[in-house]
Design a protein around this motif. Structure first.
Motif, PDB file in Angstrom:
ATOM      1  N   ASP A  42      23.930  74.598  38.587  1.00 58.23           N
ATOM      2  CA  ASP A  42      24.782  74.005  38.025  1.00 58.23           C
ATOM      3  C   ASP A  42      25.433  74.052  36.835  1.00 58.23           C
ATOM      4  N   THR A  55      28.596  71.142  34.050  1.00 58.86           N
ATOM      5  CA  THR A  55      29.604  70.259  34.457  1.00 58.86           C
ATOM      6  C   THR A  55      31.153  70.960  34.188  1.00 58.86           C
ATOM      7  N   GLU A  92      32.194  70.291  38.466  1.00 58.48           N
ATOM      8  CA  GLU A  92      33.144  69.179  39.297  1.00 58.48           C
ATOM      9  C   GLU A  92      34.287  68.747  39.768  1.00 58.48           C
ATOM     10  N   SER A 141      33.408  63.142  42.610  1.00 54.85           N
ATOM     11  CA  SER A 141      34.072  63.407  40.992  1.00 54.85           C
ATOM     12  C   SER A 141      35.683  62.613  41.076  1.00 54.85           C
ATOM     13  N   GLY A 167      25.641  59.631  35.336  1.00 53.14           N
ATOM     14  CA  GLY A 167      25.215  59.652  36.654  1.00 53.14           C
ATOM     15  C   GLY A 167      25.647  61.384  36.665  1.00 53.14           C
ATOM     16  N   SER A 168      27.105  61.780  36.204  1.00 54.53           N
ATOM     17  CA  SER A 168      27.848  63.464  36.268  1.00 54.53           C
ATOM     18  C   SER A 168      26.171  63.894  35.504  1.00 54.53           C
ATOM     19  N   ARG A 205      23.283  63.306  34.882  1.00 50.63           N
ATOM     20  CA  ARG A 205      22.169  63.308  35.787  1.00 50.63           C
ATOM     21  C   ARG A 205      21.984  64.811  37.058  1.00 50.63           C
ATOM     22  N   ARG A 206      23.633  64.759  37.354  1.00 44.20           N
ATOM     23  CA  ARG A 206      23.633  65.291  38.407  1.00 44.20           C
ATOM     24  C   ARG A 206      23.938  67.009  38.222  1.00 44.20           C
ATOM     25  N   TRP A 207      23.916  67.163  36.916  1.00 42.82           N
ATOM     26  CA  TRP A 207      24.014  68.560  37.006  1.00 42.82           C
ATOM     27  C   TRP A 207      23.586  69.295  35.803  1.00 42.82           C
TER      28      TRP A 207
END
Length: 341
Positions: A9, A11, A15, A21, A158-159, A161-163
């Motif tokens: 993934d 960013t 998204e 998001s 948080g975003s 870390r997700r990506w």
């Protein structure tokens, strides 16, 4: 731009403009807008009572931020409109138009008024008032701005870390300029409050209002830097920014790995909204490939890119080598007939 930590993934690609998001971005904008409205009123009262140019500049700063949040809210809502006949790829880029207007609001209202107040105070001086209420307002404002800033920072981290990337790279590469704007503006607001407090303290200690004027000018400079940085990001996305080279290389590799594909000599990407991407490529198929082979490979390419990179909304493939000669011919200057005098 350096390539982020290797991950499936990314960013800029991944998204979702709606969903979690989008809800987070809307919540961040609403919280920041309500906080700025209350802070603007408090700063205005504090500035009028203390006769502080820096406080009045901060009040203008908060008014500009409030207008900015309203425009960012409009951007989030307008940018998620469904595609129609006149706008077949949707309205995602309208987000960047409204975000650009928000930058102009910060530039004209916040920075302009701060420069005016600072220069006027340095040249003409100012009557010193009671600074107590100004200090109280600054303290309360710092707490409220800090709460809004923490919400934005939590969303960014948080975003990130997700990506699978760092928060710095996320802010640099994200196509969600609304959360970037809130993060930058809240950071600038905290720094501006510190500058206003320093201006007040130095004026009270020295008795010289020049320090208050200098603080107001520094607040204006701070707003100019933030507005300029956000404006550059929005203009780049508004006119069709591509994803980083490393991501394009991975998209190219996805297509090149298909059966009957010899090479992908040309691949172009364009961001069409927060988390929305168009991929266009010229594909060189094997000479023995049949029409059916080309159709199957094209369908598989679209299926893979959309499935593995959810930010990809459209995939357009041209089954020609694309060596650039056509573009060279199209843009060759017309030969002018010789001047016969």
């Amino acid at each position: 731009m350096t390539e982020p930590v290797p991950t499936r993934d990314h960013t800029l690609v991944q998204e979702a403009s709606g969903g979690t998001s989008g809800a987070e971005s809307t919540g961040t904008v609403v919280v920041a807008g309500l906080a700025n409205l209350g802070i603007a009123i408090a700063k205005l009262v504090g500035g009028l009572v203390s006769h502080s140019s820096a406080m009045l500049s901060e009040a203008a700063h908060s008014v500009a931020d409030t207008i900015t949040e309203v425009l960012l809210f409009v951007a989030l809502k307008r940018g998620t409109k469904a595609p129609d006949a006149r706008h077949p790829v949707g309205y995602g880029r309208e987000t960047y138009f409204w975000a650009l207007l928000a930058c102009l609001a910060t530039f004209t209202l916040g920075a302009g008024f701060s420069f005016y107040q600072g220069v006027e105070t340095i040249l003409e001086g100012e009557e010193q008032g009671d600074p107590l209420i100004a200090y109280v307002v600054l303290g309360v404002s710092f707490l409220l701005e800090g709460a809004s800033w923490l919400k934005a920072v939590r969303q960014v981290r948080g975003s990130a870390r997700r990506w699978g990337t760092t928060w710095r790279r996320y802010l640099a590469e994200t196509s969600d300029t609304t959360v970037k704007a809130v993060t930058f503006e809240d950071s600038a607001a905290l720094v501006g409050l510190v500058l206003a407090a320093l201006g007040l303290v130095l004026e009270q200690v020295t008795g010289d209002p020049v320090w208050d004027g200098v603080a107001a000018i520094l607040i204006g400079v701070l707003l100019l830097v933030v507005a300029g940085s956000l404006a550059r990001a929005n203009v780049s996305l508004l006119i069709g920014q591509s994803v980083p080279r490393g991501i394009e290389d991975r998209l190219r590799a996805e297509i090149a790995g298909l059966d009957q594909v010899v090479d992908v000599p040309v691949l172009m990407t364009s961001v069409i909204g927060p988390g929305q991407l168009v991929v266009s490529a010229k594909v060189d198929f094997a000479d023995e490939a049949t029409v059916a082979d080309v159709e199957r490979a094209s369908d598989e390419a679209e299926r893979r890119l959309v499935a593995r990179h959810p930010g990809v909304r459209f995939v357009f493939l041209d089954p020609t080598p694309g060596d650039g000669r056509a573009r060279a011919e199209a843009h060759r200057p017309e030969e002018r007939p010789p001047d016969r005098g």
